[in-house]
Write an enzyme that holds these catalytic residues in place. Structure first.
Site, PDB file in Angstrom:
ATOM      1  N   CYS A 133     -26.633  17.516  13.259  1.00  0.00           N
ATOM      2  CA  CYS A 133     -27.539  17.013  14.574  1.00  0.00           C
ATOM      3  C   CYS A 133     -29.023  16.597  14.397  1.00  0.00           C
ATOM      4  O   CYS A 133     -29.116  15.703  14.925  1.00  0.00           O
ATOM      5  CB  CYS A 133     -27.297  18.249  15.502  1.00  0.00           C
ATOM      6  SG  CYS A 133     -27.779  19.787  14.857  1.00  0.00           S
ATOM      7  N   HIS A 246     -32.674  19.138  20.623  1.00  0.00           N
ATOM      8  CA  HIS A 246     -33.504  19.346  19.563  1.00  0.00           C
ATOM      9  C   HIS A 246     -34.815  18.352  19.551  1.00  0.00           C
ATOM     10  O   HIS A 246     -34.540  17.089  19.928  1.00  0.00           O
ATOM     11  CB  HIS A 246     -32.827  19.104  18.213  1.00  0.00           C
ATOM     12  CG  HIS A 246     -31.926  19.926  17.853  1.00  0.00           C
ATOM     13  ND1 HIS A 246     -31.258  21.006  18.668  1.00  0.00           N
ATOM     14  CD2 HIS A 246     -31.056  20.165  16.847  1.00  0.00           C
ATOM     15  CE1 HIS A 246     -30.363  21.860  18.078  1.00  0.00           C
ATOM     16  NE2 HIS A 246     -30.068  21.179  16.641  1.00  0.00           N
TER      17      HIS A 246
END
Ligand code: NAP
Ligand code: 12T
Length: 340
Positions: A133, A246
């Site tokens: 990710c 994130h």
């Protein structure tokens, strides 16, 4: 794509990523002829909704993939290691979201905005790997800069949400936060320390060299996806008490001089990127705004005044969407449109 339709399986369908994979197949209108949902024996008896139908969850076995064209895997590295080759053997193409196959030289590692051509190598093992990710959102933003100015070195620090660890970690942050504000005892199960009201400089396991696996994934996967082993990459990956999304503070050194305005212009037309960069108006990428979105948000674009050719950026994206499920379905789209 024409009228072609595909038998699709989602392995790890009951997980944080698997759930979003099902949602992305539906939202992105992927041509699904049939959908099989696979998980562990624990989940047999559950049903999940797809396009208004309730689909039963089955236990994943070696035999689950007969007749399946495409399997999206998100059931952990051990399950991928064991079941992906069995699935590929029956002629099913596996798009794997774990770290098990990413650095295998026979397995392409794909971010569709960056290296869609690599999908062709699915033929070697029948497996395509979805990157980590944190790597995905970074290369979506940096690839246009690399192609135009050449990136010599990347220094990145991450601020990663708990959803990256899965559904148990989402519960852990929720339960710890609730316990803290009620002056109750806090339980720690998923992470080695309390995550509520804290930051942990520790994601995935530590290696001999003092870095974590997550940090080394960013180093090795970035070079593989950008197809350039000359790029220096160094990372510090940090877990923060955020549920979804994130964020990353990224410093790059370019080969050619890149002016801030040139970088902003380049990124404003880059596929999959949205520039949010008006600090005077307090506008910059935030994980709470990235959550639920498929784009990678870039802002705080500024010159690194400590070196001749340096740029600083702040990047945020939904780690479960673009960082996992969306990217996997985009890979499936390339595969379906160009190769199957
Ligand atoms: P999660 O919420 O904990 O879900 C795990 C899923 O895997 C559940 O559906 C679980 O089924 C299933 N599962 C576990 N062991 C299994 C087995 N032996 N056989 C069949 N199914 C099994 O985790 P998650 O966050 O969704 O992550 C799952 C995977 O995605 C991991 O491999 C992780 O590395 C990867 N991931 C990648 C990224 C990325 O960076 N691209 C981001 C997040 C996660 P039950 O519900 O039945 O237990
Ligand atoms: N440990 O896919 O905990 O390699 O946030 C992704 C996320 C591994 C991976 C996490 C992890 C991966 C995490």
């Amino acid at each position: 794509m024409g009228a072609k339709q595909f038998n699709v399986a989602v392995a790890g369908a009951t997980g944080a990523v698997g759930n979003q994979m099902i949602a992305c197949l539906e939202e992105m209108n992927f041509p699904v002829k049939s959908l099989r949902l696979l998980a562990s024996a624990r989940s047999v008896g559950r049903q999940l909704r797809f396009r208004g139908d309730m689909v039963p969850v089955e236990e994943m076995t070696e035999g689950s993939f007969a007749g399946t064209d495409i399997a999206l895997f998100s059931a952990g590295g051990a399950a991928s290691q064991r079941f992906a080759p069995a699935a590929a053997k029956t002629g099913c193409v596996v798009i794997d979201n774990s770290s098990a196959w990413r650095m295998d030289p026979q397995v392409p590692l794909v971010v569709p905005e960056v290296n869609p051509h690599a999908v062709a190598d699915y033929r070697r093992k029948g497996i395509i790997a979805n990157p980590n990710c944190s790597t995905i959102q970074m290369v979506v933003a940096l690839n246009p800069i690399h192609r135009r100015f050449g990136i010599r070195r990347i220094v990145v620090s991450t601020y990663q949400s708990v959803s990256g660890t899965g559904k148990k970690a989402i519960e852990e942050l929720f339960n710890q936060t609730r316990a803290m504000i009620n002056f109750l005892d806090v339980e720690t199960r998923v992470y080695p320390h309390r995550i509520a009201f804290n930051c942990l400089p520790h994601i995935d396991a530590f290696l001999e060299n003092g870095y974590t696996k997550e940090e080394m994934k960013m180093v090795n996967e970035t070079r593989k996806i950008l197809e350039d082993d000359s790029i220096g990459v160094t990372a510090t990956t940090v877990r923060v008490p955020v549920f979804f999304g994130h964020s990353e503070a990224v410093n790059i050194e370019t080969r050619e001089h890149a002016a801030v305005e040139e970088v902003r212009a380049l990124l404003s037309v880059a596929p999959g990127v949205k520039v949010v960069d008006d600090p005077q108006a307090h506008r910059y990428p935030l994980p709470i705004d990235a959550a639920g979105q498929d784009l990678t948000f870039v802002g705080r674009i500024r010159q690194d005044e400590s070196i001749p050719n340096g740029i600083n950026l702040w990047i945020a994206a939904d780690n479960i969407r673009k960082g996992a499920a969306t990217n996997a379905v985009q890979i499936a789209q390339v595969l379906a449109e160009r190769y199957l």
